[in-house]
Design an enzyme around this catalytic site. Structure first.
Site, PDB file in Angstrom:
ATOM      1  N   SER A  29      39.773  38.228  45.029  1.00  0.00           N
ATOM      2  CA  SER A  29      40.401  39.430  45.588  1.00  0.00           C
ATOM      3  C   SER A  29      39.474  40.644  45.522  1.00  0.00           C
ATOM      4  CB  SER A  29      41.717  39.731  44.861  1.00  0.00           C
ATOM      5  OG  SER A  29      41.486  39.857  43.475  1.00  0.00           O
ATOM      6  N   HIS A  30      38.322  40.519  44.885  1.00  0.00           N
ATOM      7  CA  HIS A  30      37.383  41.650  44.822  1.00  0.00           C
ATOM      8  C   HIS A  30      36.007  41.310  45.370  1.00  0.00           C
ATOM      9  CE1 HIS A  30      40.683  42.925  42.343  1.00  0.00           C
ATOM     10  NE2 HIS A  30      40.311  44.143  42.654  1.00  0.00           N
ATOM     11  N   HIS A  53      36.758  53.436  43.808  1.00  0.00           N
ATOM     12  CA  HIS A  53      36.668  52.152  43.087  1.00  0.00           C
ATOM     13  C   HIS A  53      37.515  51.096  43.786  1.00  0.00           C
ATOM     14  CE1 HIS A  53      35.670  49.510  39.908  1.00  0.00           C
ATOM     15  NE2 HIS A  53      35.322  50.447  39.057  1.00  0.00           N
ATOM     16  N   PHE A  54      36.865  49.996  44.152  1.00  0.00           N
ATOM     17  CA  PHE A  54      37.550  48.937  44.887  1.00  0.00           C
ATOM     18  C   PHE A  54      37.184  47.586  44.285  1.00  0.00           C
ATOM     19  CE2 PHE A  54      38.693  48.173  49.643  1.00  0.00           C
ATOM     20  CZ  PHE A  54      40.025  48.394  49.362  1.00  0.00           C
ATOM     21  N   LEU A 103      36.586  45.384  37.153  1.00  0.00           N
ATOM     22  CA  LEU A 103      35.942  46.200  36.117  1.00  0.00           C
ATOM     23  C   LEU A 103      35.060  45.391  35.164  1.00  0.00           C
ATOM     24  CD1 LEU A 103      38.814  48.628  35.007  1.00  0.00           C
ATOM     25  CD2 LEU A 103      37.135  48.915  36.808  1.00  0.00           C
ATOM     26  N   THR A 136      47.714  50.290  39.997  1.00  0.00           N
ATOM     27  CA  THR A 136      47.720  49.013  39.277  1.00  0.00           C
ATOM     28  C   THR A 136      46.807  49.111  38.050  1.00  0.00           C
ATOM     29  OG1 THR A 136      46.088  48.252  40.875  1.00  0.00           O
ATOM     30  CG2 THR A 136      48.328  47.480  41.181  1.00  0.00           C
ATOM     31  N   GLY A 177      45.512  43.413  45.033  1.00  0.00           N
ATOM     32  CA  GLY A 177      44.670  42.505  45.833  1.00  0.00           C
ATOM     33  C   GLY A 177      45.205  41.079  45.795  1.00  0.00           C
ATOM     34  N   GLU A 178      45.686  40.658  44.618  1.00  0.00           N
ATOM     35  CA  GLU A 178      46.230  39.298  44.485  1.00  0.00           C
ATOM     36  C   GLU A 178      47.532  39.166  45.284  1.00  0.00           C
ATOM     37  OE1 GLU A 178      44.672  36.907  42.979  1.00  0.00           O
ATOM     38  OE2 GLU A 178      43.218  37.961  41.735  1.00  0.00           O
ATOM     39  N   PRO A 215      39.461  34.675  27.360  1.00  0.00           N
ATOM     40  CA  PRO A 215      39.384  35.373  28.638  1.00  0.00           C
ATOM     41  C   PRO A 215      37.923  35.516  29.079  1.00  0.00           C
ATOM     42  CG  PRO A 215      40.110  36.868  26.877  1.00  0.00           C
ATOM     43  CD  PRO A 215      40.064  35.497  26.294  1.00  0.00           C
ATOM     44  N   ARG A 273      37.042  31.264  32.515  1.00  0.00           N
ATOM     45  CA  ARG A 273      37.199  30.720  33.870  1.00  0.00           C
ATOM     46  C   ARG A 273      36.063  31.233  34.767  1.00  0.00           C
ATOM     47  NH1 ARG A 273      38.775  32.932  38.603  1.00  0.00           N
ATOM     48  NH2 ARG A 273      38.973  34.896  37.492  1.00  0.00           N
TER      49      ARG A 273
HETATM   50  P1  NDP Z   1      44.364  38.051  35.991  1.00  0.00           P
HETATM   51  O1  NDP Z   1      45.784  38.156  35.622  1.00  0.00           O
HETATM   52  O2  NDP Z   1      43.938  36.984  36.908  1.00  0.00           O
HETATM   53  O3  NDP Z   1      43.489  37.889  34.668  1.00  0.00           O
HETATM   54  C1  NDP Z   1      43.506  38.873  33.682  1.00  0.00           C
HETATM   55  C2  NDP Z   1      42.606  38.499  32.535  1.00  0.00           C
HETATM   56  O4  NDP Z   1      43.239  37.480  31.771  1.00  0.00           O
HETATM   57  C3  NDP Z   1      41.254  37.937  32.947  1.00  0.00           C
HETATM   58  O5  NDP Z   1      40.274  38.471  32.120  1.00  0.00           O
HETATM   59  C4  NDP Z   1      41.424  36.426  32.742  1.00  0.00           C
HETATM   60  O6  NDP Z   1      40.199  35.769  32.429  1.00  0.00           O
HETATM   61  C5  NDP Z   1      42.358  36.389  31.569  1.00  0.00           C
HETATM   62  N1  NDP Z   1      43.153  35.180  31.511  1.00  0.00           N
HETATM   63  C6  NDP Z   1      43.854  34.587  32.521  1.00  0.00           C
HETATM   64  N2  NDP Z   1      44.487  33.498  32.078  1.00  0.00           N
HETATM   65  C7  NDP Z   1      44.198  33.386  30.761  1.00  0.00           C
HETATM   66  C8  NDP Z   1      44.558  32.467  29.737  1.00  0.00           C
HETATM   67  N3  NDP Z   1      45.354  31.423  29.986  1.00  0.00           N
HETATM   68  N4  NDP Z   1      44.061  32.664  28.505  1.00  0.00           N
HETATM   69  C9  NDP Z   1      43.260  33.717  28.238  1.00  0.00           C
HETATM   70  N5  NDP Z   1      42.867  34.612  29.157  1.00  0.00           N
HETATM   71  C10 NDP Z   1      43.350  34.456  30.396  1.00  0.00           C
HETATM   72  O7  NDP Z   1      43.813  39.473  36.551  1.00  0.00           O
HETATM   73  P2  NDP Z   1      44.605  40.582  37.374  1.00  0.00           P
HETATM   74  O8  NDP Z   1      45.220  39.929  38.545  1.00  0.00           O
HETATM   75  O9  NDP Z   1      45.458  41.394  36.477  1.00  0.00           O
HETATM   76  O10 NDP Z   1      43.385  41.514  37.862  1.00  0.00           O
HETATM   77  C11 NDP Z   1      42.434  40.991  38.757  1.00  0.00           C
HETATM   78  C12 NDP Z   1      41.309  41.969  38.977  1.00  0.00           C
HETATM   79  O11 NDP Z   1      41.733  43.083  39.742  1.00  0.00           O
HETATM   80  C13 NDP Z   1      40.663  42.561  37.739  1.00  0.00           C
HETATM   81  O12 NDP Z   1      39.282  42.198  37.803  1.00  0.00           O
HETATM   82  C14 NDP Z   1      40.818  44.069  37.886  1.00  0.00           C
HETATM   83  O13 NDP Z   1      39.703  44.857  37.445  1.00  0.00           O
HETATM   84  C15 NDP Z   1      40.963  44.204  39.385  1.00  0.00           C
HETATM   85  N6  NDP Z   1      41.627  45.453  39.780  1.00  0.00           N
HETATM   86  C16 NDP Z   1      40.887  46.485  40.270  1.00  0.00           C
HETATM   87  C17 NDP Z   1      41.496  47.662  40.665  1.00  0.00           C
HETATM   88  C18 NDP Z   1      40.702  48.826  41.152  1.00  0.00           C
HETATM   89  O14 NDP Z   1      41.284  49.847  41.467  1.00  0.00           O
HETATM   90  N7  NDP Z   1      39.404  48.786  41.198  1.00  0.00           N
HETATM   91  C19 NDP Z   1      42.954  47.822  40.587  1.00  0.00           C
HETATM   92  C20 NDP Z   1      43.627  46.700  39.985  1.00  0.00           C
HETATM   93  C21 NDP Z   1      42.984  45.538  39.613  1.00  0.00           C
HETATM   94  P3  NDP Z   1      39.407  34.916  33.567  1.00  0.00           P
HETATM   95  O15 NDP Z   1      38.800  35.954  34.479  1.00  0.00           O
HETATM   96  O16 NDP Z   1      38.410  34.108  32.831  1.00  0.00           O
HETATM   97  O17 NDP Z   1      40.450  34.089  34.261  1.00  0.00           O
END
Ligand code: NDP
Length: 332
Positions: free
Chosen positions: A46-47, A119-120, A123, A159, A186-187, A304, A307
């Site tokens: 999504s990014h 920021h898009f 992080l 978000t 994004g998701e 975390p 993956r």
């Molecule tokens: P996820 O819910 O997919 O994941 C969140 C974190 O949890 C990740 O670090 C992931 O690690 C970890 N994780 C997931 N499953 C497990 C597990 N079973 N055990 C341990 N850790 C786990 O992310 P979001 O959907 O909340 O966010 C996605 C992205 O969106 C982020 O990168 C965020 O920065 C970005 N974002 C950016 C914005 C902006 O304005 N720029 C706004 C909002 C979000 P892993 O990656 O290894 O799966």
């Protein structure tokens, strides 16, 4: 969903050429294309290329300065401000991070406040870069309101993602990076595009009812914070750090001034780095490894970041959504 295989070099070239065509100078295009490519490499779909139409939209509308020249200023010995010059955040991060690393190694703690950027991206790019230099990294940013605070049916928070990275001795850093909403917007957009449901309660529809329909959430509905009032407080903290402390726009202010071109609104980012070597002492790494051993020995856990780091080992082509690729190719 139909996908098309694309190698990482091609992903970079495509992103770089499209960004250049719509006004990025070589340095700005390189910073953003690298961020996009790293997202695809790690499976942060999504990014990655998904963001290119939005990046282009805000270059076309001239909301974003594709020739930004960010400048670092020391506010105190260990607090640095990057004036982002209205460019994309990866450019300001590229300019600010080396100074933050140097400062944190001297003083034990360093703060980087990034102003006037768009920021898009994910992080983890910035926190992981700090952890790769043996520093602890923490970063957060706000966005336009799409999340209702606990108890409300109308949005006030973005978000608001937060990322934390911890360096490890003989391994990639432990990094979490998560939106403080139940799901990143994004998701939700990717789920809407691909016709998937999201977990029930991810958000509310336009009538304020809980739903599992990503289209209803994106069109007139709202997302909810993760963990009800607990996540809501973390989202509030991020507004205060990334806007109140940085001196940039709160989510509601960003929405008031944004031209809604589909690209990222203006805002700030808060980044903090800590040197475990200076604060915890020489034994910090062996000590924390004992903790990770305990954690990893528990059935059902994973760290975390694992993956993404596993995805990174794959040198092969990435499967890109064919419709998205068609849209981006039409922009070249
Ligand atoms: P996820 O819910 O997919 O994941 C969140 C974190 O949890 C990740 O670090 C992931 O690690 C970890 N994780 C997931 N499953 C497990 C597990 N079973 N055990 C341990 N850790 C786990 O992310 P979001 O959907 O909340 O966010 C996605 C992205 O969106 C982020 O990168 C965020 O920065 C970005 N974002 C950016 C914005 C902006 O304005 N720029 C706004 C909002 C979000 P892993 O990656 O290894 O799966």
């Amino acid at each position: 969903m139909n996908t098309t295989p694309l190698r990482l070099e091609k992903i970079y070239d495509l992103a770089y050429s499209v960004l250049s065509k719509y006004g990025c100078d070589p340095f700005n295009a390189e910073c953003v294309a690298t961020t996009v490519t790293h997202a695809e490499r790690d499976g942060s779909v999504s990014h990655g290329l998904f963001r290119i139409p939005g990046y282009v939209a805000s270059l076309k509308s001239k909301k974003v300065n594709g020739a930004s020249k960010p400048i670092n200023t020391h506010l105190t010995n260990n607090a640095i401000r990057v004036e982002g010059d209205y460019g994309f955040a990866p450019v300001a991060i590229k300019v600010g991070l080396p100074e933050l690393i140097k400062t944190t190694r001297n003083y034990g703690i360093g703060v980087l406040t990034i102003k006037n950027t768009h920021h898009f991206a994910a992080l983890w790019h910035e926190t992981e870069a700090l952890a790769e230099k043996n520093l602890i990294g923490l970063a957060c940013t706000a966005y336009k309101p799409v999340v209702a605070p606990a108890g409300a049916k109308k949005p006030l928070y973005g978000t608001n993602p937060i990322s934390f990275a911890w360096p490890r001795k003989n391994s990639t850093p432990v990094v979490f990076d998560m939106a403080t909403s139940t799901m990143a917007l994004g998701e939700v957009q990717v789920a809407a595009r691909d016709g998937h449901k999201v977990p029930f309660g991810t958000g509310l529809n336009s009538k304020g009812e809980k739903t599992d329909d990503p289209v209803a959430i994106s069109n007139g509905g709202v997302l909810l914070p993760f963990g009800d009032y607990k996540g809501s407080s973390i989202a509030m903290m991020i507004e205060l750090l990334a806007a109140g402390l940085v001196g940039d726009l709160f989510s509601f202010e960003a929405a008031n001034e944004d031209n809604n071109d589909g690209g990222p609104s203006r805002g700030g980012e808060f980044i903090m780095a800590i040197s475990p070597e200076l604060i915890a002492g020489k034994n910090w790494n062996d000590h924390s490894e004992k903790f990770f051993e305990q954690l990893s020995n528990l059935d059902g856990t994973r760290l975390p970041g694992q993956r993404r780091h596993n995805n990174r080992k794959d040198n092969g082509p990435r499967k890109i959504n064919s419709e998205l690729l068609k849209t981006i190719n039409q922009l070249t």
